[in-house]
Design a protein around this motif. Sequence first.
Motif, PDB file in Angstrom:
ATOM      1  N   LEU A  71       9.324 -23.368   1.269  1.00 12.61           N
ATOM      2  CA  LEU A  71       9.645 -22.948  -0.101  1.00 12.61           C
ATOM      3  C   LEU A  71       9.599 -24.138  -1.056  1.00 12.61           C
ATOM      4  CD1 LEU A  71      12.599 -20.418   0.432  1.00 12.61           C
ATOM      5  CD2 LEU A  71      10.188 -19.905   0.029  1.00 12.61           C
ATOM      6  N   GLU A  72      10.089 -25.280  -0.606  1.00 11.92           N
ATOM      7  CA  GLU A  72      10.073 -26.483  -1.457  1.00 11.92           C
ATOM      8  C   GLU A  72       8.636 -26.930  -1.736  1.00 11.92           C
ATOM      9  OE1 GLU A  72      12.576 -29.149   0.726  1.00 11.92           O
ATOM     10  OE2 GLU A  72      14.428 -28.270  -0.062  1.00 11.92           O
ATOM     11  N   ASN A  73       7.772 -26.829  -0.700  1.00 16.51           N
ATOM     12  CA  ASN A  73       6.357 -27.189  -0.875  1.00 16.51           C
ATOM     13  C   ASN A  73       5.654 -26.215  -1.816  1.00 16.51           C
ATOM     14  OD1 ASN A  73       6.561 -29.385   0.829  1.00 16.51           O
ATOM     15  ND2 ASN A  73       5.900 -28.265   2.646  1.00 16.51           N
ATOM     16  N   LEU A  88       5.103 -16.632  -1.625  1.00 17.74           N
ATOM     17  CA  LEU A  88       6.518 -16.622  -1.234  1.00 17.74           C
ATOM     18  C   LEU A  88       6.806 -15.429  -0.316  1.00 17.74           C
ATOM     19  CD1 LEU A  88       9.644 -17.474  -1.970  1.00 17.74           C
ATOM     20  CD2 LEU A  88       9.466 -15.561  -3.532  1.00 17.74           C
ATOM     21  N   ILE A  89       6.319 -14.258  -0.679  1.00 22.42           N
ATOM     22  CA  ILE A  89       6.537 -13.041   0.108  1.00 22.42           C
ATOM     23  C   ILE A  89       5.871 -13.174   1.481  1.00 22.42           C
ATOM     24  CG2 ILE A  89       5.981 -10.560   0.237  1.00 22.42           C
ATOM     25  CD1 ILE A  89       6.295 -10.634  -2.934  1.00 22.42           C
ATOM     26  N   GLU A  90       4.651 -13.710   1.503  1.00 26.99           N
ATOM     27  CA  GLU A  90       3.951 -13.920   2.776  1.00 26.99           C
ATOM     28  C   GLU A  90       4.728 -14.872   3.681  1.00 26.99           C
ATOM     29  OE1 GLU A  90       0.033 -15.236   1.737  1.00 26.99           O
ATOM     30  OE2 GLU A  90      -0.523 -13.294   0.861  1.00 26.99           O
ATOM     31  N   ILE A  91       5.285 -15.917   3.087  1.00 23.81           N
ATOM     32  CA  ILE A  91       6.084 -16.885   3.869  1.00 23.81           C
ATOM     33  C   ILE A  91       7.297 -16.197   4.486  1.00 23.81           C
ATOM     34  CG2 ILE A  91       7.642 -18.877   3.645  1.00 23.81           C
ATOM     35  CD1 ILE A  91       5.608 -20.020   1.568  1.00 23.81           C
ATOM     36  N   TYR A  92       8.027 -15.415   3.688  1.00 23.58           N
ATOM     37  CA  TYR A  92       9.218 -14.719   4.195  1.00 23.58           C
ATOM     38  C   TYR A  92       8.867 -13.743   5.323  1.00 23.58           C
ATOM     39  CZ  TYR A  92      13.149 -16.271   1.344  1.00 23.58           C
ATOM     40  OH  TYR A  92      14.184 -17.015   0.805  1.00 23.58           O
ATOM     41  N   ILE A  96      10.081 -14.064   9.290  1.00 19.83           N
ATOM     42  CA  ILE A  96      10.873 -13.024   9.964  1.00 19.83           C
ATOM     43  C   ILE A  96      10.133 -12.525  11.203  1.00 19.83           C
ATOM     44  CG2 ILE A  96      12.023 -10.786   9.744  1.00 19.83           C
ATOM     45  CD1 ILE A  96      12.050 -11.270   6.684  1.00 19.83           C
ATOM     46  N   CYS A  97       8.830 -12.319  11.086  1.00 18.35           N
ATOM     47  CA  CYS A  97       8.038 -11.832  12.233  1.00 18.35           C
ATOM     48  C   CYS A  97       8.100 -12.818  13.399  1.00 18.35           C
ATOM     49  CB  CYS A  97       6.581 -11.598  11.822  1.00 18.35           C
ATOM     50  SG  CYS A  97       6.342 -10.112  10.833  1.00 18.35           S
ATOM     51  N   LEU A  98       8.067 -14.106  13.073  1.00 14.39           N
ATOM     52  CA  LEU A  98       8.102 -15.128  14.127  1.00 14.39           C
ATOM     53  C   LEU A  98       9.502 -15.305  14.719  1.00 14.39           C
ATOM     54  CD1 LEU A  98       5.835 -17.920  12.564  1.00 14.39           C
ATOM     55  CD2 LEU A  98       5.291 -16.472  14.524  1.00 14.39           C
ATOM     56  N   ASN A  99      10.529 -14.929  13.957  1.00 18.36           N
ATOM     57  CA  ASN A  99      11.912 -15.192  14.375  1.00 18.36           C
ATOM     58  C   ASN A  99      12.774 -13.935  14.382  1.00 18.36           C
ATOM     59  OD1 ASN A  99      11.786 -18.140  14.658  1.00 18.36           O
ATOM     60  ND2 ASN A  99      11.400 -18.110  12.467  1.00 18.36           N
ATOM     61  N   LYS A 100      12.195 -12.831  14.871  1.00 14.28           N
ATOM     62  CA  LYS A 100      12.944 -11.557  14.855  1.00 14.28           C
ATOM     63  C   LYS A 100      14.255 -11.651  15.633  1.00 14.28           C
ATOM     64  CE  LYS A 100       9.375  -8.735  15.841  1.00 14.28           C
ATOM     65  NZ  LYS A 100       8.068  -9.102  15.304  1.00 14.28           N
ATOM     66  N   THR A 156      14.979 -11.697  -3.050  1.00 15.55           N
ATOM     67  CA  THR A 156      14.894 -11.929  -1.593  1.00 15.55           C
ATOM     68  C   THR A 156      15.430 -10.743  -0.791  1.00 15.55           C
ATOM     69  OG1 THR A 156      15.113 -14.300  -2.006  1.00 15.55           O
ATOM     70  CG2 THR A 156      15.396 -13.566   0.261  1.00 15.55           C
ATOM     71  N   PRO A 157      16.606 -10.167  -1.140  1.00 18.96           N
ATOM     72  CA  PRO A 157      17.060  -8.975  -0.403  1.00 18.96           C
ATOM     73  C   PRO A 157      16.069  -7.809  -0.467  1.00 18.96           C
ATOM     74  CG  PRO A 157      18.850  -9.852  -1.727  1.00 18.96           C
ATOM     75  CD  PRO A 157      17.620 -10.629  -2.092  1.00 18.96           C
TER      76      PRO A 157
END
Length: 209
Positions: A71-73, A88-92, A96-100, A156-157
């Motif tokens: 996000l900072e980058n 930003l949305i793609e990053i989020y 989440i997909c990688l860290n379910k 974000t929510p």
Amino acid sequence: MSHIELNDKKIQILNVAEKLFSEKGFEGTSIRDISKEAKINIAMVSYYFGSKERLLEALIFHKTVDLKLQLENLLQEDIEPLEKVNKLIEIYINRICLNKGIYRVLHFELYNKKREKSLQAFTELKKGNLKSVESIIKQGQALGVFRKDVNIQLITPTIIGTFFHFHMNRSFFEEIFDLKTEEMFNNYIKNDLTKHIQQTIKALLVYEN
């Protein structure tokens, strides 16, 4: 939260802890369970992390710190405000997909007041991430591209909530969208669901024509 230098053994323990916490819950998992699954001496787990609460804290930090950096980058990138929000949305969604597993743990533990102290660091991290999101939106507002009356705190929510509703009702959406395989389900998230969320956030941010 103090930064914990991670070696291969620590990462192995954290990965096992994430798996067991997400399957059995924090309360239902013991340090003994983790050491047995990781095939590491129980004393070694305690030596590295001290307690189960500190292990959870280290796990949260390990799994979420790179989101902060991304996000900072993104904030520094020289691109159009809407393109920045789409990234930003793609990053989020990607995080989440990688860290379910860890998000499942967090979803449960955030309702558990006993763990408030362990999750304080996560709350601080979220505040930092929110500042990055606010800065991205304010850049667009300063350029007159985004509305001034946006409730930035709910952006974000809206992203995460839409994703989790889709994921928690997986069998329903697999049936109505005819997603027969894991690959089809994941591709739907990466393409169609992500695009839908981007369109939703755009509708909240951009002035109507």
